[in-house]
Design an enzyme around this catalytic site. Structure first.
Site, PDB file in Angstrom:
ATOM      1  N   SER A   1       0.522 -35.683   7.070  1.00 54.70           N
ATOM      2  CA  SER A   1      -0.064 -34.187   7.029  1.00 54.70           C
ATOM      3  C   SER A   1      -1.546 -34.377   6.244  1.00 54.70           C
ATOM      4  O   SER A   1      -2.252 -35.295   6.764  1.00 54.70           O
ATOM      5  CB  SER A   1       0.886 -32.977   6.234  1.00 54.70           C
ATOM      6  OG  SER A   1       0.510 -31.988   6.581  1.00 54.70           O
TER       7      SER A   1
ATOM      8  N   ASP B   1       2.544 -36.858  11.876  1.00 58.04           N
ATOM      9  CA  ASP B   1       2.411 -35.392  12.231  1.00 58.04           C
ATOM     10  C   ASP B   1       1.439 -34.560  11.781  1.00 58.04           C
ATOM     11  O   ASP B   1       1.475 -33.426  11.414  1.00 58.04           O
ATOM     12  CB  ASP B   1       3.947 -34.896  11.882  1.00 58.04           C
ATOM     13  CG  ASP B   1       4.237 -33.683  12.769  1.00 58.04           C
ATOM     14  OD1 ASP B   1       4.157 -33.822  14.058  1.00 58.04           O
ATOM     15  OD2 ASP B   1       4.905 -32.542  12.291  1.00 58.04           O
TER      16      ASP B   1
ATOM     17  N   HIS C   1       8.517 -31.445  10.273  1.00 59.42           N
ATOM     18  CA  HIS C   1       7.104 -31.832   9.763  1.00 59.42           C
ATOM     19  C   HIS C   1       7.332 -32.997   9.211  1.00 59.42           C
ATOM     20  O   HIS C   1       6.631 -34.064   9.248  1.00 59.42           O
ATOM     21  CB  HIS C   1       6.501 -30.815   9.295  1.00 59.42           C
ATOM     22  CG  HIS C   1       5.067 -31.164   9.052  1.00 59.42           C
ATOM     23  ND1 HIS C   1       4.280 -31.843   9.861  1.00 59.42           N
ATOM     24  CD2 HIS C   1       4.405 -30.822   7.744  1.00 59.42           C
ATOM     25  CE1 HIS C   1       2.976 -31.843   9.190  1.00 59.42           C
ATOM     26  NE2 HIS C   1       3.191 -31.572   8.008  1.00 59.42           N
TER      27      HIS C   1
END
Length: 354
Positions: free
Chosen positions: A164, A189, A316
């Site tokens: 992230s 991701d 996530h």
């Protein structure tokens, strides 16, 4: 700040109660919630609950922890280390997480490679002169400073792995082309198009989270029942490092006030796809869904500019939800690209990557 209005309700949710007609949490006799303070007093957490969500120690997965003091500054970055041979898998966590986000996967990777996970400024146990400065330039400089302090001018082979926000930092560091012996880049991701589109909703998402917790165990429970994680074991080791005790409210709150760093969010992701494609090292993009690919990455993937893997049945935080699969993907990436402790190794020929 607002009072912890959601704290009392959380304290009372120690156990689920189901009536004979299948309705949870409802008193058959009066229709009043059995969790209401008017019905019964708060009950202490059961031993089974405390055991299920009890914090786990970092030492079950990493071999050591250390504080890296950056020369010429007051900045101290906390790092976790595992393994003794092979290239260094340098892990960068997402916003609001910590280096322990990679704990379970580190426990698997360390048999084949070294693992180093740092806490960004404003996260975990790191302490800096400005914990709220999460600008992309500052975060990149922090990563380079930690690597420089640990390894000097001749680091071992390094694979940057970022999740992230940390994925954005990893891409920016790689794109600078100043890190000696950078041999690989793994992004978890995060895609520019999806990230930029989600920024307008981020404050609402942050404010809708449970904000205060009566115990660490309750925070761990919420993280897997209503929060971002799906793996209880990983939550038990990573979540405690994302909290701090608020003496004024007599409860636990988040260590990192992400809502106060909004001015930096756009800088994390703007131009990220083209920057990722331009990085002159082997690249792996791990996604939790194919819908996250934007146009630039779709074209780049079709042209073979990077390897992409869609990891199914995960949220996530891929490295936390499916640590075994994540570890295997990292180990395979290292093997596929023949990355040794000092650089790319080809049978019969040794080449040190610059």
């Amino acid at each position: 700040m607002e009072s912890p209005s959601n704290l009392s309700a959380l304290e009372e949710e120690t156990e689920e109660v189901e009536t004979d007609d299948g309705r949870e949490g409802e008193d058959k006799l009066g229709g009043q919630s059995v969790f209401s303070p008017a019905s019964i007093p708060p009950r202490p957490a059961s031993q089974s609950f405390l055991k299920k969500y009890a914090p786990l120690q970092w030492s079950d997965y990493f071999d050591k922890e250390d504080d890296v003091r950056v020369p010429g500054s007051d900045n101290i970055f906390h790092v976790y280390m595992a393994g003794s041979g092979g290239p260094v898998v340098f892990c960068l966590h997402g916003g609001g997480y910590s280096g322990l986000s990679f704990a379970l996967s580190a426990g698997k990777i360390k048999d084949k490679s070294r693992v180093l996970a740092m806490d960004f400024r404003g996260h975990g146990k790191s302490v800096t002169d400005d914990d709220l400065d999460l600008s992309i330039e500052t975060l990149c400089n922090d990563v380079l400073a930690v690597l420089k302090t640990l390894y000097g001018d001749s680091p071992p082979a390094v694979i940057l792995v970022g999740h992230s926000m940390g994925g954005s930092v990893a891409v920016h560091v790689a794109a600078k082309k100043v890190l000696p012996n950078l041999c690989g880049l793994v992004v978890i991701d995060v895609v520019e198009g999806t990230a930029m589109a989600s920024l307008v909703h981020m404050q609402k998402i942050l404010s809708s989270r449970m904000q205060y917790f009566p115990s660490v165990e309750k925070a761990i429970e919420w993280s897997v029942k209503g929060g971002p994680l799906r793996n209880v074991e990983s939550a038990r080791v990573s979540i405690p490092s994302t909290l701090e005790y608020d003496n004024s409210k007599k409860c636990y709150a988040y260590r990192t006030p992400l809502e106060k760093t909004e001015k930096y969010w756009k800088g994390w992701y703007e131009g990220l796809s083209e920057m990722f494609l331009s990085c002159p090292v082997p690249k792996l993009l791990l996604l939790a869904g194919t819908d996250r690919l934007d146009r630039s990455l779709t074209i780049g993937q079709m042209q073979g500019k990077f390897q992409m893997v869609v990891v199914r049945h995960t949220g996530h935080a891929i490295q936390e939800d499916v640590p075994d699969e994540f570890a295997s993907l990292i180990i395979n990436f290292i093997s596929r690209n023949r990355i040794g402790p000092n650089g790319v190794e080809i049978p019969g020929l040794f080449k040190r990557t610059q």
